[in-house]
Structure formats: structure tokens, C-alpha cells
Write a protein that holds these residues in place. Structure first.
Motif, PDB file in Angstrom:
ATOM      1  N   ASP A  59       0.802  -1.233   0.000  1.00 18.08           N
ATOM      2  CA  ASP A  59       0.000   0.000   0.000  1.00 18.08           C
ATOM      3  C   ASP A  59       0.831   1.278   0.000  1.00 18.08           C
ATOM      4  O   ASP A  59       0.373   2.327   0.457  1.00 18.08           O
ATOM      5  N   LEU A  60       2.066   1.216  -0.529  1.00 17.04           N
ATOM      6  CA  LEU A  60       2.920   2.398  -0.602  1.00 17.04           C
ATOM      7  C   LEU A  60       3.069   2.865  -2.054  1.00 17.04           C
ATOM      8  O   LEU A  60       3.153   2.059  -2.976  1.00 17.04           O
ATOM      9  N   VAL A  61       3.133   4.170  -2.236  1.00 16.90           N
ATOM     10  CA  VAL A  61       3.312   4.775  -3.560  1.00 16.90           C
ATOM     11  C   VAL A  61       4.755   4.574  -4.014  1.00 16.90           C
ATOM     12  O   VAL A  61       5.685   4.901  -3.288  1.00 16.90           O
ATOM     13  N   PHE A  62       4.939   4.038  -5.235  1.00 14.71           N
ATOM     14  CA  PHE A  62       6.293   3.898  -5.768  1.00 14.71           C
ATOM     15  C   PHE A  62       6.508   4.686  -7.059  1.00 14.71           C
ATOM     16  O   PHE A  62       7.648   4.827  -7.518  1.00 14.71           O
ATOM     17  N   GLN A  63       5.448   5.227  -7.624  1.00 14.55           N
ATOM     18  CA  GLN A  63       5.588   6.045  -8.832  1.00 14.55           C
ATOM     19  C   GLN A  63       4.395   6.988  -8.926  1.00 14.55           C
ATOM     20  O   GLN A  63       3.281   6.622  -8.561  1.00 14.55           O
ATOM     21  N   ILE A  64       4.645   8.211  -9.431  1.00 17.79           N
ATOM     22  CA  ILE A  64       3.586   9.199  -9.642  1.00 17.79           C
ATOM     23  C   ILE A  64       3.729   9.759 -11.052  1.00 17.79           C
ATOM     24  O   ILE A  64       4.840  10.061 -11.489  1.00 17.79           O
ATOM     25  N   ARG A  65       2.616   9.914 -11.732  1.00 14.22           N
ATOM     26  CA  ARG A  65       2.592  10.493 -13.081  1.00 14.22           C
ATOM     27  C   ARG A  65       1.801  11.792 -13.065  1.00 14.22           C
ATOM     28  O   ARG A  65       0.671  11.835 -12.588  1.00 14.22           O
ATOM     29  N   ALA A  66       2.384  12.854 -13.617  1.00 13.88           N
ATOM     30  CA  ALA A  66       1.692  14.124 -13.835  1.00 13.88           C
ATOM     31  C   ALA A  66       1.435  14.257 -15.334  1.00 13.88           C
ATOM     32  O   ALA A  66       2.315  13.991 -16.146  1.00 13.88           O
ATOM     33  N   PHE A  67       0.236  14.704 -15.699  1.00 15.18           N
ATOM     34  CA  PHE A  67      -0.125  14.832 -17.113  1.00 15.18           C
ATOM     35  C   PHE A  67      -1.372  15.688 -17.233  1.00 15.18           C
ATOM     36  O   PHE A  67      -1.838  16.260 -16.243  1.00 15.18           O
ATOM     37  N   ASN A  68      -1.922  15.796 -18.425  1.00 12.34           N
ATOM     38  CA  ASN A  68      -3.231  16.403 -18.665  1.00 12.34           C
ATOM     39  C   ASN A  68      -3.384  17.805 -18.075  1.00 12.34           C
ATOM     40  O   ASN A  68      -4.339  18.095 -17.368  1.00 12.34           O
ATOM     41  N   GLY A  69      -2.411  18.660 -18.328  1.00 17.11           N
ATOM     42  CA  GLY A  69      -2.530  20.032 -17.854  1.00 17.11           C
ATOM     43  C   GLY A  69      -2.021  20.269 -16.449  1.00 17.11           C
ATOM     44  O   GLY A  69      -2.265  21.333 -15.887  1.00 17.11           O
ATOM     45  N   PHE A  70      -1.318  19.309 -15.856  1.00 14.45           N
ATOM     46  CA  PHE A  70      -0.709  19.551 -14.544  1.00 14.45           C
ATOM     47  C   PHE A  70       0.219  20.756 -14.700  1.00 14.45           C
ATOM     48  O   PHE A  70       0.985  20.846 -15.658  1.00 14.45           O
ATOM     49  N   CYS A  71       0.151  21.697 -13.775  1.00 14.74           N
ATOM     50  CA  CYS A  71       0.854  22.979 -13.932  1.00 14.74           C
ATOM     51  C   CYS A  71       2.156  23.104 -13.146  1.00 14.74           C
ATOM     52  O   CYS A  71       2.822  24.138 -13.242  1.00 14.74           O
ATOM     53  N   GLY A  72       2.526  22.100 -12.375  1.00 14.94           N
ATOM     54  CA  GLY A  72       3.771  22.173 -11.622  1.00 14.94           C
ATOM     55  C   GLY A  72       4.980  22.000 -12.519  1.00 14.94           C
ATOM     56  O   GLY A  72       4.868  21.598 -13.679  1.00 14.94           O
ATOM     57  N   THR A  73       6.160  22.315 -11.966  1.00 15.66           N
ATOM     58  CA  THR A  73       7.380  22.233 -12.769  1.00 15.66           C
ATOM     59  C   THR A  73       8.533  21.597 -12.005  1.00 15.66           C
ATOM     60  O   THR A  73       8.560  21.579 -10.778  1.00 15.66           O
ATOM     61  N   LEU A  74       9.490  21.125 -12.765  1.00 11.83           N
ATOM     62  CA  LEU A  74      10.769  20.646 -12.263  1.00 11.83           C
ATOM     63  C   LEU A  74      11.715  21.838 -12.225  1.00 11.83           C
ATOM     64  O   LEU A  74      11.971  22.459 -13.256  1.00 11.83           O
ATOM     65  N   GLY A  75      12.176  22.196 -11.050  1.00 10.23           N
ATOM     66  CA  GLY A  75      13.117  23.301 -10.904  1.00 10.23           C
ATOM     67  C   GLY A  75      12.600  24.640 -11.385  1.00 10.23           C
ATOM     68  O   GLY A  75      13.380  25.517 -11.746  1.00 10.23           O
ATOM     69  N   GLY A  76      11.283  24.808 -11.438  1.00 10.84           N
ATOM     70  CA  GLY A  76      10.701  26.056 -11.915  1.00 10.84           C
ATOM     71  C   GLY A  76      10.872  26.265 -13.409  1.00 10.84           C
ATOM     72  O   GLY A  76      10.601  27.348 -13.927  1.00 10.84           O
ATOM     73  N   LYS A  77      11.291  25.205 -14.130  1.00 15.11           N
ATOM     74  CA  LYS A  77      11.616  25.364 -15.549  1.00 15.11           C
ATOM     75  C   LYS A  77      10.914  24.399 -16.502  1.00 15.11           C
ATOM     76  O   LYS A  77      10.587  24.771 -17.616  1.00 15.11           O
ATOM     77  N   ILE A  78      10.702  23.155 -16.097  1.00 20.19           N
ATOM     78  CA  ILE A  78      10.193  22.139 -17.019  1.00 20.19           C
ATOM     79  C   ILE A  78       8.872  21.585 -16.519  1.00 20.19           C
ATOM     80  O   ILE A  78       8.766  21.123 -15.382  1.00 20.19           O
ATOM     81  N   GLY A  79       7.872  21.623 -17.402  1.00 19.90           N
ATOM     82  CA  GLY A  79       6.559  21.086 -17.075  1.00 19.90           C
ATOM     83  C   GLY A  79       5.930  20.456 -18.307  1.00 19.90           C
ATOM     84  O   GLY A  79       6.575  20.307 -19.355  1.00 19.90           O
ATOM     85  N   ILE A  80       4.668  20.097 -18.175  1.00 15.53           N
ATOM     86  CA  ILE A  80       3.924  19.529 -19.297  1.00 15.53           C
ATOM     87  C   ILE A  80       3.920  20.565 -20.425  1.00 15.53           C
ATOM     88  O   ILE A  80       3.647  21.738 -20.197  1.00 15.53           O
ATOM     89  N   GLY A  81       4.248  20.125 -21.637  1.00 14.75           N
ATOM     90  CA  GLY A  81       4.271  21.020 -22.795  1.00 14.75           C
ATOM     91  C   GLY A  81       5.657  21.493 -23.182  1.00 14.75           C
ATOM     92  O   GLY A  81       5.864  21.910 -24.320  1.00 14.75           O
ATOM     93  N   ASN A  82       6.620  21.449 -22.248  1.00 18.48           N
ATOM     94  CA  ASN A  82       8.002  21.772 -22.626  1.00 18.48           C
ATOM     95  C   ASN A  82       8.546  20.653 -23.505  1.00 18.48           C
ATOM     96  O   ASN A  82       7.858  19.665 -23.760  1.00 18.48           O
ATOM     97  N   THR A  83       9.775  20.794 -23.961  1.00 17.99           N
ATOM     98  CA  THR A  83      10.373  19.814 -24.870  1.00 17.99           C
ATOM     99  C   THR A  83      11.679  19.264 -24.292  1.00 17.99           C
ATOM    100  O   THR A  83      12.205  19.794 -23.309  1.00 17.99           O
ATOM    101  N   LEU A  84      12.220  18.231 -24.952  1.00 18.24           N
ATOM    102  CA  LEU A  84      13.519  17.694 -24.544  1.00 18.24           C
ATOM    103  C   LEU A  84      14.632  18.716 -24.757  1.00 18.24           C
ATOM    104  O   LEU A  84      15.621  18.720 -24.022  1.00 18.24           O
ATOM    105  N   VAL A  85      14.474  19.602 -25.723  1.00 17.07           N
ATOM    106  CA  VAL A  85      15.439  20.696 -25.902  1.00 17.07           C
ATOM    107  C   VAL A  85      15.486  21.520 -24.617  1.00 17.07           C
ATOM    108  O   VAL A  85      16.557  21.834 -24.099  1.00 17.07           O
ATOM    109  N   ASP A  86      14.313  21.848 -24.075  1.00 14.73           N
ATOM    110  CA  ASP A  86      14.245  22.607 -22.823  1.00 14.73           C
ATOM    111  C   ASP A  86      14.906  21.834 -21.683  1.00 14.73           C
ATOM    112  O   ASP A  86      15.679  22.393 -20.902  1.00 14.73           O
TER     113      ASP A  86
END
Length: 138
Positions: A59-86
Motif C-alpha cells: 500500500d505504498l506509492v512507488f511512482q507518480i505520473r503528472a499529465f493532462n494540464g498539470f501545472c507544476g514544474t521541475l526546478g521552476g523550468k520544465i513542465g507539461i508542454g516543454n520539450t527535450l530541448v528545454d
């Protein structure tokens, strides 16, 4: 603020207030009853509109997926809609592995890209938008 739509993405640790290693009941209590659960062979997946949670047999979480318009970011820079270039401009080289992209020097995070259906254009992985961001334990 909607906990299922906003929050920082921290590799190998969390998406928003939802942490890897948290108990299923704790996760569900944070967002209430608007979710579905899918039983899989070795785990279950709690599915909401913007986040999915993989739950192991203890009953423990081992993975989380963000998608479908989730607005949070990695390091204030990368979120849904950014690219691998970013991603590569801010965090370093990405490697492809079984339908996902991993950042070489940052464990516990990967990306899934949107598959464009426009046949007039050749698909370019570096400019395709990120569709999903996964955080997982290492």
C-alpha cells in the motif's frame, strides 16, 4: 489551490505534496474521493484527472505520473508542454529507454512525449511536447 494540478516536481521524491513512499490512505485523504483505481498484476493505480499513483502490495506509492494540464514544474523550468530541448538546456542530456526519456544525471524522473498525429510533419523527439512526467523511487 488544487493539490492535483499544482506543485513542485522533485525527482525520486514527490510531485506537489504527494510523496514516493507515502501510504495509499494518506494520498487519498489529501484529495478526497474523486478517483478510480485500476488493479494490475503487481500493483494498483489510483487515477485522477491530472495525477496517477502506482501503489505496491504494501500500500505504498512507488511512482507518480503528472499529465493532462498539470501545472507544476521541475526546478521552476520544465513542465507539461516543454520539450527535450528545454530539458537538456536546463538539466543535461536525456536518454531514450523503452518509450520514456531519462535525464542522464538526475535519477528518479522521466518523461513521455506526445505522439503527434500530423502526418505532414516528421516527428522530432527533441521538439515534441512533454505529455507526462513520472517521478519514481530509486
Amino acid at each position: 489551490m488544487d493539490l492535483l494540478k499544482y506543485g513542485d516536481i522533485v525527482p525520486a521524491k514527490s510531485i506537489g505534496c504527494f510523496e514516493i513512499g507515502s501510504n495509499r490512505n494518506k494520498i487519498v485523504s489529501l484529495f478526497g474521493g474523486n478517483y478510480e483505481t485500476e488493479a494490475r498484476t503487481n500493483c494498483s493505480v489510483i487515477q485522477t484527472e491530472n495525477l496517477w499513483f502506482w501503489i505496491d502490495h504494501t500500500d505504498l506509492v512507488f511512482q507518480i505520473r503528472a499529465f493532462n494540464g498539470f501545472c507544476g514544474t521541475l526546478g521552476g523550468k520544465i513542465g507539461i508542454g516543454n520539450t527535450l530541448v528545454d530539458v537538456e538546456n536546463h538539466f543535461g542530456k536525456c536518454n531514450y529507454e523503452k518509450y520514456i526519456y531519462l535525464i542522464s544525471n538526475i535519477p528518479g524522473i522521466c518523461f513521455e512525449l506526445k505522439d503527434t498525429e500530423d502526418y505532414d510533419e516528421e516527428w522530432n523527439e527533441m521538439s515534441a511536447p512533454i505529455e507526462s512526467i513520472y517521478v519514481f523511487g530509486t
